[in-house]
Design an enzyme around this catalytic site. Structure first.
Site, short mmCIF file in Angstrom:
data_model
loop_
_atom_site.label_atom_id
_atom_site.label_comp_id
_atom_site.label_asym_id
_atom_site.label_seq_id
_atom_site.Cartn_x
_atom_site.Cartn_y
_atom_site.Cartn_z
N SER A 107 32.21 40.62 5.29
CA SER A 107 33.61 40.44 4.89
C SER A 107 34.17 39.15 5.50
CB SER A 107 34.41 41.66 5.36
OG SER A 107 35.79 41.43 5.35
N ASP A 112 36.07 41.19 -1.65
CA ASP A 112 36.44 41.66 -0.32
C ASP A 112 37.81 42.33 -0.33
OD1 ASP A 112 35.99 41.83 2.61
OD2 ASP A 112 37.82 40.63 2.64
N ARG A 137 37.57 50.44 2.07
CA ARG A 137 37.02 50.82 3.38
C ARG A 137 38.11 51.36 4.29
NH1 ARG A 137 34.81 45.44 5.25
NH2 ARG A 137 34.49 46.54 7.20
N HIS A 153 37.63 31.32 13.53
CA HIS A 153 38.08 32.65 13.11
C HIS A 153 38.02 33.61 14.29
CE1 HIS A 153 38.79 35.99 10.37
NE2 HIS A 153 37.94 36.67 11.12
N LYS A 169 34.53 35.09 3.50
CA LYS A 169 35.80 34.36 3.42
C LYS A 169 35.69 32.98 4.07
CE LYS A 169 37.74 38.18 4.87
NZ LYS A 169 38.52 39.31 5.27
N1 URA Z 1 38.25 41.48 9.40
C1 URA Z 1 37.81 41.22 8.14
O1 URA Z 1 38.18 40.23 7.54
N2 URA Z 1 36.97 42.10 7.57
C2 URA Z 1 36.53 43.21 8.21
O2 URA Z 1 35.76 43.94 7.63
C3 URA Z 1 37.00 43.47 9.50
C4 URA Z 1 37.85 42.57 10.08
#
Ligand code: URA
Length: 430
Positions: free
Chosen positions: A184, A162, A169, A83, A188
């Site tokens: 966050s 999320d 947010r 990621h 995932k």
């Molecule tokens: N990428 C994400 O998936 N979440 C965040 O909060 C910031 C960047």
């Protein structure tokens, strides 16, 4: 009986929420029983008060439980995922995933779309004619079993909390909070099911984290979260002061990725990808030298895996390999106005330029021009002679003001007497 107002007050006053409180909050928010204004107040309290590691872990796991969790256990071997926290010209997944899979380590990857100055792997893959990023969970798993690799879009059912929280947010100035970013991202990754995770935490103007200190804290938080729940996790902090590689834009980046997969392209990018591959392979239980990894880029093994990926997901490989360069209606080549060494090519400015030229989205509903973008002829550390091409903007919209964009980019380029060397991998966090 818990009440959200009490939890907001507790956080506002600098206390840590318990696991029961955090889980209750996320459950009730996901079910629509806590209004956005109360979640927004909590997020702002977190901005000022922070969260303990235990709280961040509780939040992450409560978010994981808020949606579907992918079960990859029927695939044999250590499944690896990677990621990036977002970059400009970041085509790493497109090269790294097939490269690692070419060594027999299964890659089951869910990717995202681009927004703002950062691009997204899904958009880039979709610029390949026919390529389908939407797949059922069954297809996703079956494809990894068949060919050892799949790259798909994240299911809407994954980490529902999320989706809600991120959107909130975004409009309440609470995105740039390290524990919220970490939970966050890691929720995932954990829900997506892989056993091991390599995190690329970018730092610099083009990244979320603008300084090394913040990047370190974010990286360490995510590594600790992953390891705490049994997912072996390693992070690399990578330099995003300048764009990655030599192109920004969807089809342009696919063409650049193909060049690397064919053993050509920028030697610096090839080396960087090989170093990441070595770490990802190690996480997958396979130890290889950099030379062995680079050999898979020059002997066609990684390219073959990439072709298998494209075919398995409905993409037209023949079209891809025979017409790598699509022409745009307009192009503007910008020349250097002085001689010396390139010391800055600001990634944020370049990302915004490519976005305005059509390669990216300012808002989620914007339609992309898959051919638009930016080619870089010089990178930091390169020698440049006055009058030599520095970059080229390619685009299709007649109303795009390329002269103004070029002037802004030029203002964010520095050339001096001093040669500086920039290394993509700044630090490794385990
Ligand atoms: N990428 C994400 O998936 N979440 C965040 O909060 C910031 C960047």
């Amino acid at each position: 009986m818990l009440r959200m107002v009490d939890l907001i007050q507790k956080k506002r006053d600098g206390q840590a929420l318990t696991k029961r409180e955090t889980t209750w909050m996320i459950d009730h928010y996901t079910q629509g029983e806590i209004p956005d204004y109360q979640m927004a107040a909590w997020a702002m309290a977190v901005y000022f008060q922070g969260m303990t590691m235990a709280e961040t872990a509780d939040l992450t796991m409560a978010m994981v439980a808020s949606g579907q969790q992918i079960d990859l256990s029927s695939i044999s071997g250590i499944k690896v995922d990677k990621h990036s926290t977002g970059g400009v010209g970041d085509k790493v997944t497109i090269i790294l995933a097939p490269l690692v899979a070419s060594f027999g380590v299964p890659v089951a990857k869910m990717s995202g779309r681009g927004l703002g100055h950062t691009g997204g792997t899904l958009d880039k893959l979709e610029s390949i004619q026919g390529f389908q990023v939407e797949q059922t969970q069954q297809n996703f798993v079956d494809q990894v079993k068949d060919i050892g690799i799949s790259v798909i879009g994240q299911s809407d059912e994954l980490v529902k909390a999320d989706k809600l929280l991120y959107a909130l947010r975004d409009v309440t100035a609470t995105v740039d909070i390290i524990p919220l970013i970490a939970s966050s991202i890691m929720s995932k990754k954990i829900a997506a099911g892989s056993d091991a995770i390599l995190l690329d935490v970018t730092v610099g103007s083009g990244a979320f984290m603008k300084n090394l200190e913040d990047a370190r804290v974010l990286a360490q938080t995510m590594v600790d979260l992953g390891n705490a729940v049994g997912r072996q996790t390693v992070a690399v902090i990578t330099d995003m002061r300048q764009p990655l590689g030599t192109t920004i834009g969807n089809r342009l980046e696919i063409a650049e990725s193909l060049a690397i997969l064919e053993g050509a392209g920028s030697p610096q990018l090839r080396q960087f990808i090989a170093e990441l591959a070595q770490m990802l392979l190690q996480l997958g239980g396979v130890s290889k030298s950099l030379d062995e990894i680079l050999a898979h880029l020059s002997n066609g093994a990684a390219l073959e895996k990439f072709k298998q990926l494209v075919v398995a997901q409905g993409g037209d490989v023949t079209e891809l390999l025979t017409t790598p360069e699509h022409q745009t209606a307009f192009s503007k080549v910008v020349l250097s106005q002085q001689s010396g060494y390139l010391t800055a090519f600001d990634a944020l400015t370049a990302g915004h330029l490519a976005m305005r030229a059509g390669a990216g989205r300012a808002t989620k509903s914007d339609v992309l021009d898959l051919d638009a973008g930016l080619r870089l002829f010089k990178k930091i550390g390169d020698q440049v002679v006055k009058g030599e091409p520095l970059f080229e903007i390619v685009y299709n919209h007649a109303d795009f003001d390329a002269d103004q964009a070029a002037a802004q980019m030029l203002a964010a380029v520095s050339i001096s007497e001093e040669k500086i060397k920039l290394k993509e991998i700044v630090e490794i966090i385990k």
